[in-house]
Design a protein around this motif. Structure first.
Motif, PDB file in Angstrom:
ATOM      1  N   ASP A   1       0.856  -1.193   0.000  1.00 49.64           N
ATOM      2  CA  ASP A   1       0.000   0.000   0.000  1.00 49.64           C
ATOM      3  C   ASP A   1       0.900   1.254   0.000  1.00 49.64           C
TER       4      ASP A   1
ATOM      5  N   ALA B   1      -6.949 -12.966   2.032  1.00 50.88           N
ATOM      6  CA  ALA B   1      -6.092 -11.819   2.390  1.00 50.88           C
ATOM      7  C   ALA B   1      -5.133 -12.205   3.515  1.00 50.88           C
ATOM      8  N   PHE B   2      -3.978 -11.548   3.540  1.00 49.82           N
ATOM      9  CA  PHE B   2      -3.000 -11.833   4.595  1.00 49.82           C
ATOM     10  C   PHE B   2      -2.133 -10.594   4.816  1.00 49.82           C
ATOM     11  N   ASP B   3      -1.426 -10.600   5.957  1.00 52.29           N
ATOM     12  CA  ASP B   3      -0.507  -9.496   6.254  1.00 52.29           C
ATOM     13  C   ASP B   3       0.891  -9.863   5.762  1.00 52.29           C
TER      14      ASP B   3
ATOM     15  N   LYS C   1      -0.084 -18.038   3.692  1.00 49.09           N
ATOM     16  CA  LYS C   1      -1.073 -17.671   2.659  1.00 49.09           C
ATOM     17  C   LYS C   1      -0.401 -17.137   1.384  1.00 49.09           C
TER      18      LYS C   1
ATOM     19  N   ALA D   1       4.732  -3.136   7.388  1.00 55.48           N
ATOM     20  CA  ALA D   1       3.703  -4.151   7.100  1.00 55.48           C
ATOM     21  C   ALA D   1       2.512  -3.543   6.368  1.00 55.48           C
ATOM     22  N   TRP D   2       1.833  -4.377   5.623  1.00 57.06           N
ATOM     23  CA  TRP D   2       0.577  -3.973   5.013  1.00 57.06           C
ATOM     24  C   TRP D   2      -0.283  -5.219   4.798  1.00 57.06           C
ATOM     25  N   GLN D   3      -1.582  -4.966   4.606  1.00 56.26           N
ATOM     26  CA  GLN D   3      -2.467  -6.100   4.363  1.00 56.26           C
ATOM     27  C   GLN D   3      -2.617  -6.317   2.862  1.00 56.26           C
ATOM     28  N   VAL D   4      -2.357  -7.539   2.442  1.00 56.51           N
ATOM     29  CA  VAL D   4      -2.433  -7.862   1.017  1.00 56.51           C
ATOM     30  C   VAL D   4      -3.886  -8.222   0.697  1.00 56.51           C
ATOM     31  N   ARG D   5      -4.526  -7.353  -0.066  1.00 58.40           N
ATOM     32  CA  ARG D   5      -5.940  -7.556  -0.366  1.00 58.40           C
ATOM     33  C   ARG D   5      -6.203  -7.792  -1.846  1.00 58.40           C
TER      34      ARG D   5
END
Ligand code: 2AM
Length: 189
Positions: free
Chosen positions: A24, A86-88, A113, A160-164
Motif C-alpha cells: 500500500d 487476504a493476509f498481512d 497464505k 507491514a501492510w495487508q495484502v488484499r
C-alpha cells in the motif's frame, strides 16, 4: 506503476508480464525512504527502485503472445476457488544479494497464505500450459539494483501492510527505466 489501467497491446507482438502484489502507499513510501536513507548514509550506492515500482513478484511469466494473454487470465481466474485469502505481509529485514548486486526487502517468516497463493498460481499456469522458471520461490522486494552495500542496519520496526489483491502486470523497459502497468487485478477476501 502507472495509475491508469491501460489495455495491453494485444493486437500483435508479445507482452512481458508477471504476477505481483503492490505494497500500500504507506508501506511503499517507507520502503523507498529506507533505500534513500541507506544511500544518504553511504551504506549503499546503486539505482534505487522508484517508489511507484516497488512490488513483490508472485510469479514471473515472461513474454506472452496476444492470444495467450487471455488464457493466462482465465487460468488465474480459476485459483479463486483454491482457498486463497487476504493476509498481512511484514518486511522485517533488508538484505544485500552480492551476486546479483541487489538490495532487497524480505520477510523473516514467509506467510503461509503467500505460499498458498503462489503455489495455486503456479499450478494453474502449469495446467494451462505455461512453462515457468524452476527456481525456488524467494519472496523479495528489490529496492536497489547494481548496488554495492556495506553492513546493513536492522529495521527498527517491520514495514507491514495487508495484502488484499494481486495483479497481472505488464513490464516495459523505457529509457527512463521500467514501467509497470496493471492488466488485471484479483481481490483477496
Ligand atoms: P527482480 O526484482 O529480482 O529482478 C519484473 O521483472 C519482476 O519479475 C521483478 O520483480 C523481477 O525480480 C521478477 N523476475 C523474476 N524472474 C525474472 C526474470 N527471469 N527476468 C526478469 N524479471 C524476473
Amino acid at each position: 506503476m502507472r495509475t491508469t489501467e491501460s489495455n495491453p497491446d494485444i493486437s500483435e507482438g508479445t507482452t512481458r508480464v508477471f504476477f505481483a502484489i503492490w505494497p500500500d502507499d504507506a508501506a511503499r513510501k517507507q520502503l523507498a525512504g529506507l533505500a534513500e536513507q541507506l544511500r544518504g548514509e553511504a551504506l549503499c550506492v546503486g539505482r534505487k527502485t522508484k517508489a511507484e515500482n516497488i512490488h513483490l513478484t508472485l510469479v514471473f511469466v515472461g513474454e506472452v503472445g496476444a492470444s495467450k494473454l487471455e488464457t493466462l487470465c482465465l487460468a488465474a481466474d480459476r485459483i479463486k476457488d483454491s482457498g486463497t485469502s487476504a493476509f498481512d505481509f511484514a518486511v522485517e529485514e533488508i538484505r544485500y544479494w552480492k551476486r546479483n548486486r541487489i538490495l532487497y526487502a524480505a520477510t523473516g517468516g514467509i506467510p503461509p497464505k503467500l505460499i498458498d497463493l503462489v503455489s495455486a498460481l503456479e499450478n494453474a499456469l502449469s495446467t494451462a500450459g505455461f512453462t515457468l522458471e524452476q527456481r525456488a520461490y524467494k519472496p523479495h522486494i528489490t529496492l536497489m539494483r547494481d548496488a554495492s552495500c556495506q553492513t546493513l542496519p536492522e529495521l527498527a520496526e517491520p514495514i507491514a501492510w495487508q495484502v488484499r489483491e494481486w495483479m497481472l502486470v505488464k513490464s516495459e523497459q523505457t529509457s527512463s527505466g521500467p514501467v509497470y502497468t496493471p492488466i488485471r487485478r484479483w481481490p483477496l477476501a
